[in-house]
Design a protein around this motif. Structure first.
Motif, PDB file in Angstrom:
ATOM      1  N   ASP A 143       0.942  -1.322   0.137  1.00 31.28           N
ATOM      2  CA  ASP A 143       0.163  -0.109   0.101  1.00 31.28           C
ATOM      3  C   ASP A 143       0.824   1.200   0.065  1.00 31.28           C
ATOM      4  N   ILE A 144      -0.016   2.355  -0.261  1.00 28.42           N
ATOM      5  CA  ILE A 144       0.703   3.620  -0.470  1.00 28.42           C
ATOM      6  C   ILE A 144       0.830   4.729   0.912  1.00 28.42           C
ATOM      7  N   ASP A 145       1.774   5.507   0.753  1.00 26.22           N
ATOM      8  CA  ASP A 145       1.650   6.634   1.862  1.00 26.22           C
ATOM      9  C   ASP A 145       0.689   7.544   1.533  1.00 26.22           C
ATOM     10  N   GLU A 146      -0.155   7.924   2.443  1.00 27.67           N
ATOM     11  CA  GLU A 146      -1.242   8.767   2.231  1.00 27.67           C
ATOM     12  C   GLU A 146      -1.052  10.181   1.908  1.00 27.67           C
TER      13      GLU A 146
ATOM     14  N   ILE B 115       4.784   4.367  -2.904  1.00 29.14           N
ATOM     15  CA  ILE B 115       4.782   3.199  -1.954  1.00 29.14           C
ATOM     16  C   ILE B 115       5.142   3.368  -0.666  1.00 29.14           C
ATOM     17  N   ASP B 116       4.555   2.630   0.597  1.00 25.74           N
ATOM     18  CA  ASP B 116       5.166   2.988   1.608  1.00 25.74           C
ATOM     19  C   ASP B 116       6.267   2.064   2.211  1.00 25.74           C
TER      20      ASP B 116
ATOM     21  N   LEU C 185      -4.622  -1.549  -9.099  1.00 29.34           N
ATOM     22  CA  LEU C 185      -4.301  -2.481  -9.871  1.00 29.34           C
ATOM     23  C   LEU C 185      -4.598  -3.853  -9.106  1.00 29.34           C
ATOM     24  N   HIS C 186      -4.736  -4.052  -7.926  1.00 31.45           N
ATOM     25  CA  HIS C 186      -4.844  -5.189  -7.203  1.00 31.45           C
ATOM     26  C   HIS C 186      -6.668  -5.573  -7.323  1.00 31.45           C
ATOM     27  N   LEU C 187      -7.603  -4.466  -8.031  1.00 27.97           N
ATOM     28  CA  LEU C 187      -8.802  -4.756  -8.263  1.00 27.97           C
ATOM     29  C   LEU C 187      -9.025  -4.862  -9.760  1.00 27.97           C
TER      30      LEU C 187
ATOM     31  N   PHE D 174      -5.677  -3.184   0.652  1.00 31.98           N
ATOM     32  CA  PHE D 174      -4.860  -1.629   0.424  1.00 31.98           C
ATOM     33  C   PHE D 174      -5.698  -0.693   0.477  1.00 31.98           C
ATOM     34  N   PRO D 175      -6.170  -0.336   1.630  1.00 25.04           N
ATOM     35  CA  PRO D 175      -7.204   0.632   1.853  1.00 25.04           C
ATOM     36  C   PRO D 175      -6.866   1.927   1.383  1.00 25.04           C
ATOM     37  N   ILE D 176      -5.643   2.362   1.666  1.00 26.25           N
ATOM     38  CA  ILE D 176      -5.157   3.609   1.223  1.00 26.25           C
ATOM     39  C   ILE D 176      -5.293   4.010  -0.176  1.00 26.25           C
TER      40      ILE D 176
END
Length: 362
Positions: A104-107, A112-113, A315-317, A331-333
């Motif tokens: 997941d990413i940094d908000e 990328i986190d 992309l995961h969806l 990956f909620p963010i």
């Protein structure tokens, strides 16, 4: 007022005499494949980025493929990357038979986190592909530390960020290999498809030069399984002219972004772009977050203001990646940002009057 999102026509008109003469020169010489202009461009790209080796190629997607092929990414390998990016980042991993592993990413930065990367590393992990989204590099200090600790390679997807800096270096001069795109709407764009890969490793550079020519070591002798991934001489000629003026265009992009931020910073119902103190952005996009995006986009469209969404579905969806087994909520963010992100018109030539009009309507 009718506003142009990328303003490519205006830019062409600024440099058209030089660009059109460069195009005519290639046409007159009829050296359309790997002409002198290609070598000239690669030297200029090395000078601009500080990277020891620049290898031009057919597009930003093939740049990623060349990078992974040069590092021997193979079926069964895993490559860690972000689900909040253009599909080419992960598509190329899958194309080579490897498995994209999302983090997941940094908000704030939407990159990328790095704090979530190590949990995804396995014995099959071979590389990390951070994306310099919207023009800003990821947290490369932390990512490099992780890669060094676990003996992983780093390929930077810099398709949107040519000319950005991190700790004073361009992101073309970070990681093991960095890639970029010269798609027309990118900060430095040609008049069709184009891309480049950068490295400071001579062996990797020579391998990528061979891979883009079907793996040739010499004519009709093939050391590797490669691709037809050359940059057309015509596109190189165009980029040679545009690169001369690119520092000015980058500075103008900074000014446009600053004016947007200054005009919007008091609007509490918007989330504005965040630039890390170690970084500068190439400002491929100026993207804000709004809760009622569809309504806002429709109202702006009625006012003659174009907007874009980069990107509406992580992309995961995506249907093509359902085989990876991810689901909504993983990956909620990335999912929240993809529902709210909206890019405003961004190019070096957005006028003060246009910014005032856009901000007023927004």
């Amino acid at each position: 007022m009718k506003i142009d999102f990328a303003n490519l026509q205006y830019q062409h008109n600024l440099y058209k005499d030089e660009i059109e003469e460069a195009i005519l020169k290639v046409a007159r010489n009829c050296n359309f494949i790997m002409g002198n202009e290609v070598q000239e461009l690669e030297k200029s790209l090395e000078d601009f980025t500080g990277a020891k080796y620049a290898v031009t190629c057919s597009n930003g997607t093939d740049a990623l493929l060349l990078a992974m092929m040069a590092l021997d990414i193979k079926p069964g390998d895993e490559v860690i990357t972000t689900p909040f990016t253009f599909i080419a980042t992960a598509e190329t991993i899958a194309f080579l038979g490897a498995t994209p592993v999302f983090v997941d990413i940094d908000e704030k930065t939407y990159n990328i986190d790095p704090n979530k990367i190590e949990d995804k590393i396995t014995s099959k992990t071979k590389a990390i592909i951070p994306v310099s989204l919207y023009g800003q590099a990821a947290d490369m200090d932390k990512i490099q530390d992780i890669a060094t600790k676990h003996n992983l390679k780093i390929i930077i997807d810099g398709a949107q960020s040519f000319g950005c800096t991190y700790n004073g270096k361009t992101d073309s001069n970070l990681g093991d290999i960095s890639t970029t795109s010269f798609f027309p709407a990118k900060p430095l764009g040609c008049y069709g498809d184009g891309g480049a890969v950068f490295t400071n490793d001579e062996k990797i550079a020579n391998k990528m030069k061979s891979l883009r020519l079907h793996g040739q070591s010499k004519r009709y002798h093939h050391k590797y399984i490669g691709m037809g991934g050359r940059l057309d001489t015509l596109q190189a000629a165009i980029l040679n002219i545009k690169l001369k003026y690119y520092p000015k265009d980058l500075a103008l992009r900074q000014e446009v972004a600053f004016k947007y931020t200054k005009a919007l910073e008091t609007k509490t119902n918007l989330i504005l772009p965040y630039i890390d103190e170690k970084a500068t952005s190439a400002w491929a996009q100026y993207s804000v977050r709004v809760k009622n995006r569809d309504e806002v986009q429709n109202r702006l469209k009625e006012a003659g203001i174009p907007t874009a969404v980069h990107y509406p579905m992580p992309l995961h969806l995506q249907e093509c990646f359902l085989y990876l087994g991810y689901k909504k909520g993983d990956f909620p963010i990335s999912e929240i940002v993809s529902d709210e992100i909206m890019s405003l018109p961004m190019n070096p030539y957005v006028t003060d009057e246009e910014i005032e009009y856009i901000v007023g309507n927004l």
